[in-house]
Design a protein around this motif. Structure first.
Motif, PDB file in Angstrom:
ATOM      1  N   ARG A 263       0.815  -1.209   0.000  1.00  0.00           N
ATOM      2  CA  ARG A 263       0.000   0.000   0.000  1.00  0.00           C
ATOM      3  C   ARG A 263       0.850   1.261   0.000  1.00  0.00           C
ATOM      4  N   ARG A 264       2.083   1.121   0.388  1.00  0.00           N
ATOM      5  CA  ARG A 264       2.964   2.285   0.285  1.00  0.00           C
ATOM      6  C   ARG A 264       3.370   2.491  -1.169  1.00  0.00           C
ATOM      7  N   ARG A 265       3.482   1.384  -1.880  1.00  0.00           N
ATOM      8  CA  ARG A 265       3.810   1.525  -3.300  1.00  0.00           C
ATOM      9  C   ARG A 265       2.593   2.010  -4.082  1.00  0.00           C
ATOM     10  N   HIS A 266       1.439   1.543  -3.709  1.00  0.00           N
ATOM     11  CA  HIS A 266       0.217   1.871  -4.450  1.00  0.00           C
ATOM     12  C   HIS A 266      -0.835   2.390  -3.470  1.00  0.00           C
ATOM     13  N   PRO A 267      -0.686   3.626  -3.109  1.00  0.00           N
ATOM     14  CA  PRO A 267      -1.546   4.153  -2.034  1.00  0.00           C
ATOM     15  C   PRO A 267      -3.032   4.088  -2.359  1.00  0.00           C
ATOM     16  N   TRP A 268      -3.371   4.150  -3.602  1.00  0.00           N
ATOM     17  CA  TRP A 268      -4.783   4.169  -3.973  1.00  0.00           C
ATOM     18  C   TRP A 268      -5.475   2.863  -3.601  1.00  0.00           C
ATOM     19  N   LEU A 269      -4.693   1.814  -3.322  1.00  0.00           N
ATOM     20  CA  LEU A 269      -5.304   0.549  -2.921  1.00  0.00           C
ATOM     21  C   LEU A 269      -6.229   0.748  -1.726  1.00  0.00           C
ATOM     22  N   ALA A 270      -5.802   1.577  -0.815  1.00  0.00           N
ATOM     23  CA  ALA A 270      -6.604   1.786   0.386  1.00  0.00           C
ATOM     24  C   ALA A 270      -7.928   2.453   0.040  1.00  0.00           C
TER      25      ALA A 270
ATOM     26  N   ALA B   3      -3.294   2.487   6.062  1.00  0.00           N
ATOM     27  CA  ALA B   3      -2.884   2.991   4.754  1.00  0.00           C
ATOM     28  C   ALA B   3      -3.782   4.141   4.328  1.00  0.00           C
ATOM     29  N   LEU B   4      -5.054   4.027   4.642  1.00  0.00           N
ATOM     30  CA  LEU B   4      -5.984   5.072   4.248  1.00  0.00           C
ATOM     31  C   LEU B   4      -5.616   6.394   4.894  1.00  0.00           C
ATOM     32  N   GLN B   5      -5.268   6.326   6.144  1.00  0.00           N
ATOM     33  CA  GLN B   5      -4.866   7.548   6.832  1.00  0.00           C
ATOM     34  C   GLN B   5      -3.660   8.179   6.135  1.00  0.00           C
ATOM     35  N   LEU B   6      -2.733   7.323   5.769  1.00  0.00           N
ATOM     36  CA  LEU B   6      -1.535   7.823   5.110  1.00  0.00           C
ATOM     37  C   LEU B   6      -1.867   8.450   3.769  1.00  0.00           C
TER      38      LEU B   6
END
Lengths: 315, 315
Positions: free
Chosen positions: B135-142, B191-194
């Motif tokens: 999720r750090r690589r692909h933040p939109w996943l969250a 991850a969503l928060q990030l």
DNA sequence: GATTGTATGTTTATGGCGTACACAAGGTGT
DNA sequence: ACACCTTGTGTACGCCATAAACATACAATC
């Protein structure tokens, strides 16, 4: 910003200022309160995605642009909605005296363990359940969450209350913050899952069971996955756990373990909380009908606590 | 649906079918894979909100509507993107033999506690961290999460692996599911928060510190809240906990307590896992250099375990 | 009483979005 | 050669947030 915190500072000037400065000349049909209320109703019914300036205006019988005379934009409207709704859990039952001194002065009796009432765990759990109930009434709250949204007075008050609940546990300040954030995030995540299901159902008009049932063919491919198959056959999906209750219990257990570890390490005075779980291992322990409440579930745990205490004293 | 699960059933017919049935007559410029890849790149850069069919098409040098020849709509594209990206954590290092029998057959050696390798906790934590990295690589996943999104093959495979990790703990099937869902939800929430912070920063061009700094006046109102003020003054906000690590530790602690309680209740044979924590209370216990690993952190805990065992035998 | 200022509501317009629909072009089957 | 089918394109519709100019009505002031 100024809408969320309408300058409550100088309490004396409000009466004159509000009348003399504000009321100039207007048709006086719309109103910030009415807008926010209508928006909340709309979001309750259709979710945050279904909230549009047009619909809010239509619901009130005005044109879209009229709203912009009272609210800077959609985002700020959502901010206002959140804080308006958060007022519902302001000082709900009691335990507070007058609301003047919110935290009830932990910083005075804070001999690093000053506890009262039902213990930190009970209070924190109560707050979590309260938040959960609120999100069931207003599901869009979960969607509207997010950093960078500046908190309103009610949000801060609630935050303060949660912090106060865990501030007396002996955890470090950063840990207290982390615990409260963690619980808050959990409630939000749980609510978000719920609202997404509801949203999908509303939008497609198909219930969850029907939807997944229509994709039965997908499940047939799962036979290649042994664990999924086994859990399915053993009925794990038929009688699922209550997701919120289960998660919250695990979470609080984990926090409690941390608290216990901390207090086992740096504790000196044992006049700690009166929870009804063993101080050492966390298993519930029933109170004797009379006399001093038991602190440990067994002599074994008492012994272990003694050993750890002694070990901490002579490093 | 058929795009996510492209009929891998009959492995023999794929070669002929793919060539004979599909290729009819076409200019053959676009391609589902190219679309999904471009969309992933775009979402990586601009977030899910910044993902639009127009931009994807522009990036590929085609018109917007050309995409609809290959993908039913935006939502399905996101489904495909998710599963495409989830392939990154397919069978990462090892511990699996051939992938044929994913779970490594817990159901065979499952004398209600058959454990291997680094223990369920280590594996579950590894999966959580893996998901976190992804999720750090692909933040939109969250942002793309949510029920009702039908899982692709890679999602199911990952789900299977997580379930297998906790299936051998002796928890009930519904509890196993609840644990995995809980951990998954936690990772998503974190991850969503990030991503929300990053998104806000990207959109407004203002860093988080600057933004909150500009609202310093807001913090001045917090002096009415004693706990917040105290935690602030004590530096709780200056050196915050790592939110992910902290939460995950609490979560796993809570789960571990449940596992331990379950096994303490219905256990008979004590040939359990070889984790390096006390079986009774969870405090870490170091392995002796030689000989049989210690199961309890102290004689006290051993005693307590014995008592509980005996109590369970004669109700 | 006339003038001015301002708060309020409306109209119109811009740019973005997802996507339905009709059409054009080119390769493949017969 | 013909029809067909796949693919890409152009246009258009309805939705969204909101900027800018305009219209109205009341309050304070001259």
């Amino acid at each position: 910003m100024e809408l969320l915190w309408p300058e409550t500072a100088t309490a004396t000037a409000t009466a004159t200022d509000a009348d003399g400065g504000a009321r100039r000349g207007a048709r006086q049909g719309l109103d910030l309160d009415r807008i926010v209320r209508a928006a909340v109703e709309l979001a309750d019914a259709e979710g945050l995605a279904g909230l549009s300036m047009r619909k809010v205006a239509d619901r009130l019988g005005f044109t879209t642009m009229s709203l912009y005379r009272h609210v800077p934009g959609r985002d700020q409207l959502v901010d206002l909605m959140r804080d308006a709704v958060l007022a519902e859990l302001a000082e709900p039952p009691g335990t507070h005296d007058g609301g003047r001194d919110g935290g009830c002065g932990e910083d005075r009796s804070e001999g690093r363990g000053g506890e009262r009432g039902e213990g930190w765990r009970g209070r924190l759990e109560a707050f979590a359940r309260q938040g959960w109930e609120l999100r069931r009434r207003h599901p869009w709250l979960a969607e509207a969450r997010g950093v960078r949204h500046l908190p309103g007075p009610n949000a801060v008050a609630h935050y303060e209350r949660m912090l106060a609940a865990v501030a007396g546990t002996g955890l470090s300040p950063s840990e207290v913050l982390a615990v409260v954030n963690l619980v808050g995030k959990f409630v939000d995540a749980e609510a978000l899952q719920l609202v997404e299901a509801a949203e999908a159902e509303r939008r497609s008009g198909v219930s969850d069971e029907e939807w997944w049932g229509a994709r039965q063919s997908l499940f047939e491919r799962f036979e290649r996955y042994p664990t999924i198959t086994r859990l399915w056959e053993e009925g794990g999906y038929d009688h699922p756990e209550d997701s919120f209750a289960f998660g919250l219990a695990r979470l609080l257990d984990g926090v409690e373990l941390l608290v216990r570890r901390r207090s086992a390490t740096d504790a000196r005075d044992e006049t700690r909380d009166e929870t009804s779980v063993c101080r050492m291992c966390g298993t519930p322990v029933e109170r004797p009908a009379s006399g001093r409440p038991r602190a440990y579930c067994s002599p074994a745990c008492r012994q272990r606590a003694y050993r750890e205490r002694r070990a901490a004293e002579t490093p």
